[in-house]
Design a protein around this motif. Sequence first.
Motif, PDB file in Angstrom:
ATOM      1  N   ARG A  53       3.758  -9.410   6.151  1.00 50.07           N
ATOM      2  CA  ARG A  53       5.046  -8.794   5.817  1.00 50.07           C
ATOM      3  C   ARG A  53       4.981  -8.114   4.450  1.00 50.07           C
ATOM      4  N   ASP A  54       4.302  -8.773   3.515  1.00 51.97           N
ATOM      5  CA  ASP A  54       4.123  -8.159   2.190  1.00 51.97           C
ATOM      6  C   ASP A  54       3.300  -6.879   2.309  1.00 51.97           C
ATOM      7  N   ARG A  55       2.276  -6.897   3.176  1.00 49.40           N
ATOM      8  CA  ARG A  55       1.456  -5.703   3.379  1.00 49.40           C
ATOM      9  C   ARG A  55       2.286  -4.589   4.005  1.00 49.40           C
ATOM     10  N   ALA A  56       3.148  -4.927   4.953  1.00 47.68           N
ATOM     11  CA  ALA A  56       3.991  -3.919   5.599  1.00 47.68           C
ATOM     12  C   ALA A  56       4.893  -3.218   4.581  1.00 47.68           C
ATOM     13  N   ILE A  57       5.449  -4.006   3.657  1.00 43.52           N
ATOM     14  CA  ILE A  57       6.304  -3.413   2.611  1.00 43.52           C
ATOM     15  C   ILE A  57       5.497  -2.457   1.754  1.00 43.52           C
ATOM     16  N   ARG A  58       4.273  -2.891   1.370  1.00 40.64           N
ATOM     17  CA  ARG A  58       3.445  -2.039   0.509  1.00 40.64           C
ATOM     18  C   ARG A  58       3.006  -0.763   1.224  1.00 40.64           C
ATOM     19  N   ILE A  59       2.748  -0.860   2.536  1.00 45.39           N
ATOM     20  CA  ILE A  59       2.379   0.327   3.308  1.00 45.39           C
ATOM     21  C   ILE A  59       3.504   1.360   3.269  1.00 45.39           C
ATOM     22  N   LEU A  60       4.735   0.894   3.457  1.00 45.23           N
ATOM     23  CA  LEU A  60       5.863   1.821   3.462  1.00 45.23           C
ATOM     24  C   LEU A  60       6.108   2.412   2.080  1.00 45.23           C
ATOM     25  N   VAL A  61       5.942   1.598   1.053  1.00 43.29           N
ATOM     26  CA  VAL A  61       6.102   2.106  -0.315  1.00 43.29           C
ATOM     27  C   VAL A  61       5.091   3.212  -0.587  1.00 43.29           C
ATOM     28  N   GLN A  62       3.847   3.001  -0.151  1.00 39.16           N
ATOM     29  CA  GLN A  62       2.782   3.981  -0.401  1.00 39.16           C
ATOM     30  C   GLN A  62       2.984   5.254   0.411  1.00 39.16           C
ATOM     31  N   THR A 102      -3.466  -6.305  14.679  1.00 40.65           N
ATOM     32  CA  THR A 102      -3.826  -5.202  13.785  1.00 40.65           C
ATOM     33  C   THR A 102      -3.080  -3.919  14.133  1.00 40.65           C
ATOM     34  N   PHE A 103      -2.911  -3.672  15.432  1.00 48.48           N
ATOM     35  CA  PHE A 103      -2.353  -2.389  15.859  1.00 48.48           C
ATOM     36  C   PHE A 103      -1.100  -2.525  16.734  1.00 48.48           C
ATOM     37  N   ARG A 104      -0.527  -3.713  16.808  1.00 47.51           N
ATOM     38  CA  ARG A 104       0.633  -3.965  17.662  1.00 47.51           C
ATOM     39  C   ARG A 104       0.398  -3.386  19.069  1.00 47.51           C
ATOM     40  N   ALA A 105      -0.777  -3.629  19.601  1.00 47.78           N
ATOM     41  CA  ALA A 105      -1.108  -3.183  20.951  1.00 47.78           C
ATOM     42  C   ALA A 105      -0.908  -4.350  21.915  1.00 47.78           C
ATOM     43  N   PRO A 106      -0.563  -4.074  23.162  1.00 47.49           N
ATOM     44  CA  PRO A 106      -0.448  -5.167  24.138  1.00 47.49           C
ATOM     45  C   PRO A 106      -1.803  -5.851  24.316  1.00 47.49           C
ATOM     46  N   ARG A 107      -1.802  -7.150  24.484  1.00 46.66           N
ATOM     47  CA  ARG A 107      -3.061  -7.892  24.514  1.00 46.66           C
ATOM     48  C   ARG A 107      -3.933  -7.495  25.691  1.00 46.66           C
ATOM     49  N   GLU A 108      -3.341  -6.932  26.754  1.00 49.89           N
ATOM     50  CA  GLU A 108      -4.155  -6.543  27.908  1.00 49.89           C
ATOM     51  C   GLU A 108      -4.854  -5.203  27.700  1.00 49.89           C
ATOM     52  N   GLN A 109      -4.530  -4.482  26.611  1.00 54.23           N
ATOM     53  CA  GLN A 109      -5.132  -3.163  26.405  1.00 54.23           C
ATOM     54  C   GLN A 109      -6.628  -3.256  26.096  1.00 54.23           C
ATOM     55  N   VAL A 110      -7.023  -4.263  25.336  1.00 54.79           N
ATOM     56  CA  VAL A 110      -8.441  -4.509  25.068  1.00 54.79           C
ATOM     57  C   VAL A 110      -8.730  -5.952  25.456  1.00 54.79           C
ATOM     58  N   ASN A 112      -5.024   6.006   5.751  1.00 52.75           N
ATOM     59  CA  ASN A 112      -5.899   4.883   6.106  1.00 52.75           C
ATOM     60  C   ASN A 112      -5.100   3.587   6.157  1.00 52.75           C
ATOM     61  N   LEU A 113      -3.831   3.714   6.536  1.00 44.48           N
ATOM     62  CA  LEU A 113      -2.931   2.562   6.549  1.00 44.48           C
ATOM     63  C   LEU A 113      -2.523   2.194   7.975  1.00 44.48           C
ATOM     64  N   MET A 114      -2.421   0.885   8.224  1.00 44.17           N
ATOM     65  CA  MET A 114      -2.065   0.365   9.548  1.00 44.17           C
ATOM     66  C   MET A 114      -0.554   0.416   9.720  1.00 44.17           C
ATOM     67  N   VAL A 115      -0.072   1.499  10.296  1.00 42.81           N
ATOM     68  CA  VAL A 115       1.378   1.650  10.403  1.00 42.81           C
ATOM     69  C   VAL A 115       1.946   0.988  11.659  1.00 42.81           C
ATOM     70  N   ASP A 116       1.110   0.307  12.405  1.00 40.88           N
ATOM     71  CA  ASP A 116       1.610  -0.390  13.591  1.00 40.88           C
ATOM     72  C   ASP A 116       1.148  -1.846  13.616  1.00 40.88           C
ATOM     73  N   LEU A 117       0.838  -2.395  12.431  1.00 45.42           N
ATOM     74  CA  LEU A 117       0.435  -3.792  12.420  1.00 45.42           C
ATOM     75  C   LEU A 117       1.621  -4.682  12.781  1.00 45.42           C
ATOM     76  N   ASN A 118       1.321  -5.873  13.194  1.00 45.00           N
ATOM     77  CA  ASN A 118       2.365  -6.849  13.547  1.00 45.00           C
ATOM     78  C   ASN A 118       2.530  -7.818  12.377  1.00 45.00           C
TER      79      ASN A 118
END
Length: 614
Positions: A575-584, A419-427, A562-568
Motif C-alpha cells: 500500500r505504501d508502494r502504491a501511494i509512492r507510485i501515484l505520487v511519482q 505483481t500485475f493484478r492478473a487473474p491467477r489462471e492467466q499464467v 517502470n512502475l507497476m501500476v496494476d499491483l495488488n
Amino acid sequence: MTASIVSPVLLGIEGGGTRTSVRLVDGAGTTLMNFQTGPAVLSLMTDRELRWHLRAIAERLLYVPQAIGVGLAGARTHVDQERLAKAISRIWPNIPCVATNDLETALAAAPESVKELPRVLVLSGTGSCCFGRTPDGRTAKVGGRGHIIGDRGSACDIGLRALRAVMADLDHRGRMGKLGVAILNALMFNEPDQLIPWSVHATKTEIANLTVTVFAVAQTGDRLTKKILADAAAMLAEDACACASQIAPAGSPVEFVLNGGVMLRNPSFMRDVSRRIRTCWSRRARVIPLARPSVWGAVKLAEGVVRPEIGKACSASQPVAPLTLPAPIADLQVLSDSPTELRNPRSIKLDRLPLPQGIELMLSEDALIPAAVLKEKRALTQVVEKVVAAFQTNGRLFYAGAGTSGRLGVLDASEIPPTFRAPREQVQGIIAGGRQALWSAVEGAEDDVQAGSEAISFRQLDAQDVFIGIAASGRTPFVWGALHEANRRGAFTVLLCFNPAMREAVRKLREPAWKPKVLLTPNVGPEVLTGSTRLKSGTATKLVLNIITTLAMTKVGKVISNLMVDLNPSNVKLRDRAIRILVQLTASTPDQARAALEATGWVVKSAYERLKKG
C-alpha cells in the motif's frame, strides 16, 4: 517339488488399503497356499517398502512360482506399473509376470463368458469405483478418488450420508429416529453431540463400518435408511452405465461384474443395483456377482503369461499403449551430450577449495549466464510477442517442468497476480507429480510421458494459449508429453532447455505434434556441481521467465514508465508502494494519492486515471 503338484505353479497377489491377499496355485488349479498380509497401496509406498513387502511374501512361499500376477491399488499409470514390475523382478528374477492394478485383477477373476463382451467391474467396498475393459484392451474408469470427493455408493459414502441424515432428522423433528438411535448404540455414545468430535477424527474405515448398522436398520423397514441405500444403489448404477458408455455403444451387450462387500454381503442391495443397471443400460445387460475372491484374477493373469513366456522378465500390464517418447528424444545420447551433464573443469577441486574461492568460482560461473541468454534474443523476442498476443485475446501462458524446472515455473506463475493484478489462471505452472512435488520428490513423476499429456488435457489448452516446457537437459518425458498434447490442441509451444544438442534431436522428429514451435537453448555450460541443474540452469530459467512475463505484462499496459501500476496492494508495504507510485506518476501529494486509492478500492490503475483527470 513333489510329484502331486502339477506344473506350472502360479502366484497371485492382490493388495489394497486393508490387506494383501496371496494365493499360490498349481497347474491343475489346486490351491497350494492362501494367506493374507498387511495393506499395500503402491502410491503410498517407497521402493524399499515395496520390496520389503514382496520379499516378506516370497519368504513364506513353500514353492517357487513359475509365473506371477500382481495387482496393487495405486498402480494407476504405466509408470506406476513399470515401477511395480521392477520391484517384482528384484524379488523373483527372470520369472514372467504381469504387474497391474487391483481393478484389473478383480475384473480378470470374473468367469469367462461364452461370447467375449465389454465388461464393467462395479466395485463397492470401503471405497467404490467402476472399471471397464473391452476385448481389444480399451479401458475406462469412473469414480474412486477417495471418500472426500468420490467413492459414490461405497460403504464410506453410505456411512457419511447416514450421519448427515440422522443429524438433519434430529434438527427437523427434535428427536432421533431408528437410524440415529442405532448409530449412537453402535458407537457407544450417550447423546448426539458426541458424534461431532468423533466425525472430525474418524478414519475412513470407521465411517464405513457404520454401513453394517445402516443395513440392519433398513431390514426393519425404516424409511430414512431405505432412502439412503436406494440413493447409493442409484449412484452405483449411474456410474456403471457411465463407464459402459465409454467403451460400448448405448444399449449394446455389456457384462457388469459386481464386487465388494457392500454388495456381496447384502443381496437385496445387490439386486437393487442390478435392476437399476438394467434400467439405465439395457434389460438384456448381463449383471453377475463376482463369485470368487479377486486374487484369483491375479492368478489368471499369471496363467496368461506363463506358457508362452517361461523365462521372460516381468513386465507392466497396459491395455492401451501409453504415449512414449519418440526415438530421437528418448536416445540417452542426447542426455550425455548435454552441457548440464558434463564436468566443469574449473570446479574439479570444489571439495578442497577454501570458502572464499568457492564463492568467487560460483559467482563467476553465474556471470556467464546473461551472455548465453542474450544469444537467444531473437527467439526470446518471438516468444514474448506470442505471450503478449495471447494475453490480449484472453489466452493463457502455461509452464510445465519437473523438479527445479517445474518449481520455477510455479514460482513465476504465482508472482503474477500480486505483481500485475492478473487473474491467477492467466499464467499457470504445472509440475510433474503435482502439489507434493513442490517440496518433495515424487517417484517416477518426471518419467511419465502420459501424465504430462493428461495434465495439459485437463487444463484444456487451446489455440489462444502459449505453452513453455522447461527441461534443463531438454529430455524430461513429462515435459515432452505435455508439449505433445499442447501442440495437438493448437497452442503455441516453446521448449526451454540448456542443451544445444536438442536442436539436432528435434530436427529428426517426424511427427509435427512432437515439435516445439520455438526452441530456447542457452548454453550456460557445465554446472559447478556436476549435474546439479538447480544451479546455473535454475538461475538461467528464472532469468528467462522473468524476461517473458515482465515484458509481456509491460506490453499489455500493466506498467507505466517502470512502475507497476496494476499491483495488488494487499499489505502495508505494497500500500505504501502504491501511494509512492501515484505520487511519482501524477505529482500528487501522498494524502491525495491515498484518497484516490481509497475511493477506487485500492486499484492503483483506476486511482491513477482518477488523479490524471484532476
